[in-house]
Scaffold this motif. Sequence first.
Motif, PDB file in Angstrom:
ATOM      1  N   THR A  10       1.067  -1.269  -0.163  1.00 50.44           N
ATOM      2  CA  THR A  10       0.022  -0.737  -0.170  1.00 50.44           C
ATOM      3  C   THR A  10       0.830   1.200  -0.397  1.00 50.44           C
ATOM      4  OG1 THR A  10      -0.175   0.243   2.606  1.00 50.44           O
ATOM      5  CG2 THR A  10      -2.176  -0.948   1.022  1.00 50.44           C
ATOM      6  N   VAL A  12       3.571   4.000  -1.445  1.00 46.96           N
ATOM      7  CA  VAL A  12       4.005   4.828  -2.361  1.00 46.96           C
ATOM      8  C   VAL A  12       4.810   4.074  -3.509  1.00 46.96           C
ATOM      9  CG1 VAL A  12       5.699   6.734  -3.295  1.00 46.96           C
ATOM     10  CG2 VAL A  12       4.372   6.722  -0.526  1.00 46.96           C
ATOM     11  N   ILE A  13       5.814   3.523  -3.117  1.00 54.51           N
ATOM     12  CA  ILE A  13       6.718   2.574  -4.228  1.00 54.51           C
ATOM     13  C   ILE A  13       5.587   1.036  -4.629  1.00 54.51           C
ATOM     14  CG2 ILE A  13       8.539   1.284  -4.731  1.00 54.51           C
ATOM     15  CD1 ILE A  13       9.804   3.615  -3.414  1.00 54.51           C
ATOM     16  N   ASN A  31       0.828  -6.423   5.177  1.00 62.00           N
ATOM     17  CA  ASN A  31       1.090  -5.103   5.976  1.00 62.00           C
ATOM     18  C   ASN A  31       0.693  -4.733   6.863  1.00 62.00           C
ATOM     19  OD1 ASN A  31       1.604  -3.542   2.725  1.00 62.00           O
ATOM     20  ND2 ASN A  31      -0.305  -4.530   2.574  1.00 62.00           N
ATOM     21  N   ARG A  32       1.163  -4.011   7.672  1.00 62.58           N
ATOM     22  CA  ARG A  32       0.543  -4.367   8.740  1.00 62.58           C
ATOM     23  C   ARG A  32      -0.683  -4.302   9.154  1.00 62.58           C
ATOM     24  NH1 ARG A  32       4.809   0.351  11.366  1.00 62.58           N
ATOM     25  NH2 ARG A  32       3.535   1.190   9.142  1.00 62.58           N
ATOM     26  N   SER A  33      -1.108  -3.026   8.486  1.00 61.10           N
ATOM     27  CA  SER A  33      -2.613  -2.325   9.349  1.00 61.10           C
ATOM     28  C   SER A  33      -3.491  -2.789   7.875  1.00 61.10           C
ATOM     29  CB  SER A  33      -2.594  -1.276   8.607  1.00 61.10           C
ATOM     30  OG  SER A  33      -2.263  -0.458   8.739  1.00 61.10           O
ATOM     31  N   ASP A  40       3.634  -7.231  11.222  1.00 60.46           N
ATOM     32  CA  ASP A  40       4.527  -6.520  11.117  1.00 60.46           C
ATOM     33  C   ASP A  40       5.761  -7.744  11.123  1.00 60.46           C
ATOM     34  OD1 ASP A  40       6.299  -4.521  12.049  1.00 60.46           O
ATOM     35  OD2 ASP A  40       5.641  -4.449  13.687  1.00 60.46           O
ATOM     36  N   LYS A  87      13.164  -1.420   9.176  1.00 56.86           N
ATOM     37  CA  LYS A  87      13.259  -1.152   7.924  1.00 56.86           C
ATOM     38  C   LYS A  87      14.397  -2.691   8.230  1.00 56.86           C
ATOM     39  CE  LYS A  87      14.621   1.260   4.342  1.00 56.86           C
ATOM     40  NZ  LYS A  87      15.465   2.065   3.274  1.00 56.86           N
ATOM     41  N   SER A 156      15.548   6.571  -5.205  1.00 57.87           N
ATOM     42  CA  SER A 156      16.688   7.710  -4.940  1.00 57.87           C
ATOM     43  C   SER A 156      15.454   8.694  -4.266  1.00 57.87           C
ATOM     44  CB  SER A 156      17.297   8.717  -6.102  1.00 57.87           C
ATOM     45  OG  SER A 156      15.787   8.373  -6.994  1.00 57.87           O
ATOM     46  N   ALA A 158      11.657   9.233  -4.751  1.00 58.18           N
ATOM     47  CA  ALA A 158      10.078   9.244  -5.315  1.00 58.18           C
ATOM     48  C   ALA A 158       9.372  11.020  -4.904  1.00 58.18           C
ATOM     49  CB  ALA A 158       9.208   8.765  -4.770  1.00 58.18           C
ATOM     50  N   THR A 161       6.699  11.208  -3.170  1.00 56.35           N
ATOM     51  CA  THR A 161       7.781  10.855  -1.485  1.00 56.35           C
ATOM     52  C   THR A 161       7.636  12.674  -1.103  1.00 56.35           C
ATOM     53  OG1 THR A 161       8.047   8.969  -1.395  1.00 56.35           O
ATOM     54  CG2 THR A 161       8.493  10.779   0.099  1.00 56.35           C
TER      55      THR A 161
HETATM   56  N1  LIG Z   1       9.889   6.898  -0.746  1.00 54.77           N
HETATM   57  C1  LIG Z   1      11.100   6.738  -1.070  1.00 54.77           C
HETATM   58  O1  LIG Z   1      11.190   8.041  -1.975  1.00 54.77           O
HETATM   59  C2  LIG Z   1      11.913   6.413  -0.813  1.00 54.77           C
HETATM   60  C3  LIG Z   1      13.012   6.338  -1.188  1.00 54.77           C
HETATM   61  C4  LIG Z   1      14.568   5.600  -0.672  1.00 54.77           C
HETATM   62  C5  LIG Z   1      13.756   4.824  -0.302  1.00 54.77           C
HETATM   63  N2  LIG Z   1      12.888   4.556  -0.119  1.00 54.77           N
HETATM   64  C6  LIG Z   1      12.591   2.870   0.954  1.00 54.77           C
HETATM   65  O2  LIG Z   1      11.189   1.886   0.405  1.00 54.77           O
HETATM   66  C7  LIG Z   1      11.184   1.396   1.418  1.00 54.77           C
HETATM   67  C8  LIG Z   1       9.096   1.844   0.482  1.00 54.77           C
HETATM   68  O3  LIG Z   1       8.769   2.966   1.032  1.00 54.77           O
HETATM   69  P1  LIG Z   1       7.500   4.317   0.749  1.00 54.77           P
HETATM   70  O4  LIG Z   1       7.622   5.565   0.669  1.00 54.77           O
HETATM   71  O5  LIG Z   1       6.859   3.139  -0.567  1.00 54.77           O
HETATM   72  O6  LIG Z   1       6.901   3.764   1.912  1.00 54.77           O
HETATM   73  P2  LIG Z   1       5.171   4.248   2.628  1.00 54.77           P
HETATM   74  O7  LIG Z   1       4.764   5.141   1.501  1.00 54.77           O
HETATM   75  O8  LIG Z   1       5.950   4.742   3.487  1.00 54.77           O
HETATM   76  O9  LIG Z   1       5.365   2.576   2.639  1.00 54.77           O
HETATM   77  C9  LIG Z   1       5.447   1.343   3.786  1.00 54.77           C
HETATM   78  C10 LIG Z   1       4.553   0.082   3.006  1.00 54.77           C
HETATM   79  O10 LIG Z   1       4.864  -0.823   3.929  1.00 54.77           O
HETATM   80  C11 LIG Z   1       4.278  -1.270   4.664  1.00 54.77           C
HETATM   81  N3  LIG Z   1       4.804  -1.123   6.509  1.00 54.77           N
HETATM   82  C12 LIG Z   1       5.645   0.051   7.084  1.00 54.77           C
HETATM   83  N4  LIG Z   1       6.352  -1.069   8.020  1.00 54.77           N
HETATM   84  C13 LIG Z   1       5.946  -2.514   7.881  1.00 54.77           C
HETATM   85  C14 LIG Z   1       6.484  -3.697   9.202  1.00 54.77           C
HETATM   86  N5  LIG Z   1       7.387  -3.133  10.220  1.00 54.77           N
HETATM   87  N6  LIG Z   1       5.799  -4.868   8.077  1.00 54.77           N
HETATM   88  C15 LIG Z   1       4.892  -5.119   7.405  1.00 54.77           C
HETATM   89  N7  LIG Z   1       4.656  -3.896   6.832  1.00 54.77           N
HETATM   90  C16 LIG Z   1       4.691  -2.082   6.694  1.00 54.77           C
HETATM   91  C17 LIG Z   1       3.001   0.188   4.798  1.00 54.77           C
HETATM   92  O11 LIG Z   1       1.573  -0.646   5.517  1.00 54.77           O
HETATM   93  P3  LIG Z   1       1.221  -0.429   7.001  1.00 54.77           P
HETATM   94  O12 LIG Z   1       1.814   1.051   7.456  1.00 54.77           O
HETATM   95  O13 LIG Z   1       0.089  -0.990   6.516  1.00 54.77           O
HETATM   96  O14 LIG Z   1       2.117  -1.083   7.937  1.00 54.77           O
HETATM   97  C18 LIG Z   1       2.921   0.395   3.563  1.00 54.77           C
HETATM   98  O15 LIG Z   1       2.163  -0.734   2.796  1.00 54.77           O
HETATM   99  C19 LIG Z   1      11.002   2.281   2.706  1.00 54.77           C
HETATM  100  O16 LIG Z   1      11.308   1.239   2.721  1.00 54.77           O
HETATM  101  C20 LIG Z   1      11.607   3.122   2.756  1.00 54.77           C
HETATM  102  O17 LIG Z   1      12.935   3.709   3.040  1.00 54.77           O
HETATM  103  C21 LIG Z   1      11.666   4.524  -0.481  1.00 54.77           C
END
Ligand SMILES: NC(=O)c1ccc[n+]([C@@H]2O[C@H](COP(=O)([O-])OP(=O)(O)OC[C@H]3O[C@@H](n4cnc5c(N)ncnc54)[C@H](OP(=O)(O)O)[C@@H]3O)[C@@H](O)[C@H]2O)c1
Length: 197
Positions: A10, A12-13, A31-33, A40, A87, A156, A158, A161
Amino acid sequence: MKKAIIVGSTGVIGKEILKIFRQDYQVVEVNRSSGDFKVDMQDAEAVEQMFQAIGGFDVLIAASGYGKWGTLEEHSIQDFHDGLNSKLMGQVNLVVIGRKYANEGAVFILTSGVLAHQPMIGGLSLAMINAALESFVKGAALELEQGMKINAVSPSFAKETMELMGLDSSTGVPAIEFAKIYKKIIDERKTGQVYQA
Ligand SMILES: NC(=O)c1ccc[n+]([C@@H]2O[C@H](COP(=O)([O-])OP(=O)(O)OC[C@H]3O[C@@H](n4cnc5c(N)ncnc54)[C@H](OP(=O)(O)O)[C@@H]3O)[C@@H](O)[C@H]2O)c1
């Protein structure tokens, strides 16, 4: 049909990864929720129960996990531990436990991030976590059995984000471009690689 588990479907990526993998795979959302399994990933016991319930799978993608954004001054020791447990160890749990249930030739794709190689003020927790995760991927690639593969995507920033954070998103990369790399990894059949995205 091959089965792909997407942890973070769910996000962003993750939601862009979901769109792509849904075309060719039976997808299990975690996902968690929300999702097919609410787990988790930092809870090893819950992760084991989830894999027992899912059974065999061909692809596991983790695009999930927390690391604190803040300066050194703003970090408590607990903040570092929280990010490592979430993470880093969450994704490690998915591989270490998941490999016992994975089908022959299964592919694991974890998510690190650019801060591992390009530190920024405020990003020190994530820099530490991402670098450790990439080293785990390289080490695990040498030992995974039955033709299994493991790689990481290092996104890098998003565009979506940046918009959510209220930043100028003109230098941001649309999350769909990151998602395409997860699919490319499956097609390339390499292991132990970190794909800069
Ligand atoms: N977006 C960026 O620009 C960016 C850049 C570099 C790296 N990243 C990395 O890419 C990954 C995804 O980023 P994102 O921006 O797409 O994240 P996001 O939008 O915050 O979404 C995180 C997703 O992971 C789930 N989640 C979070 N913690 C969890 C856990 N402990 N167990 C199971 N599910 C979990 C969340 O759902 P629930 O809340 O329901 O659990 C949600 O589906 C992260 O590791 C982030 O550090 C992102």
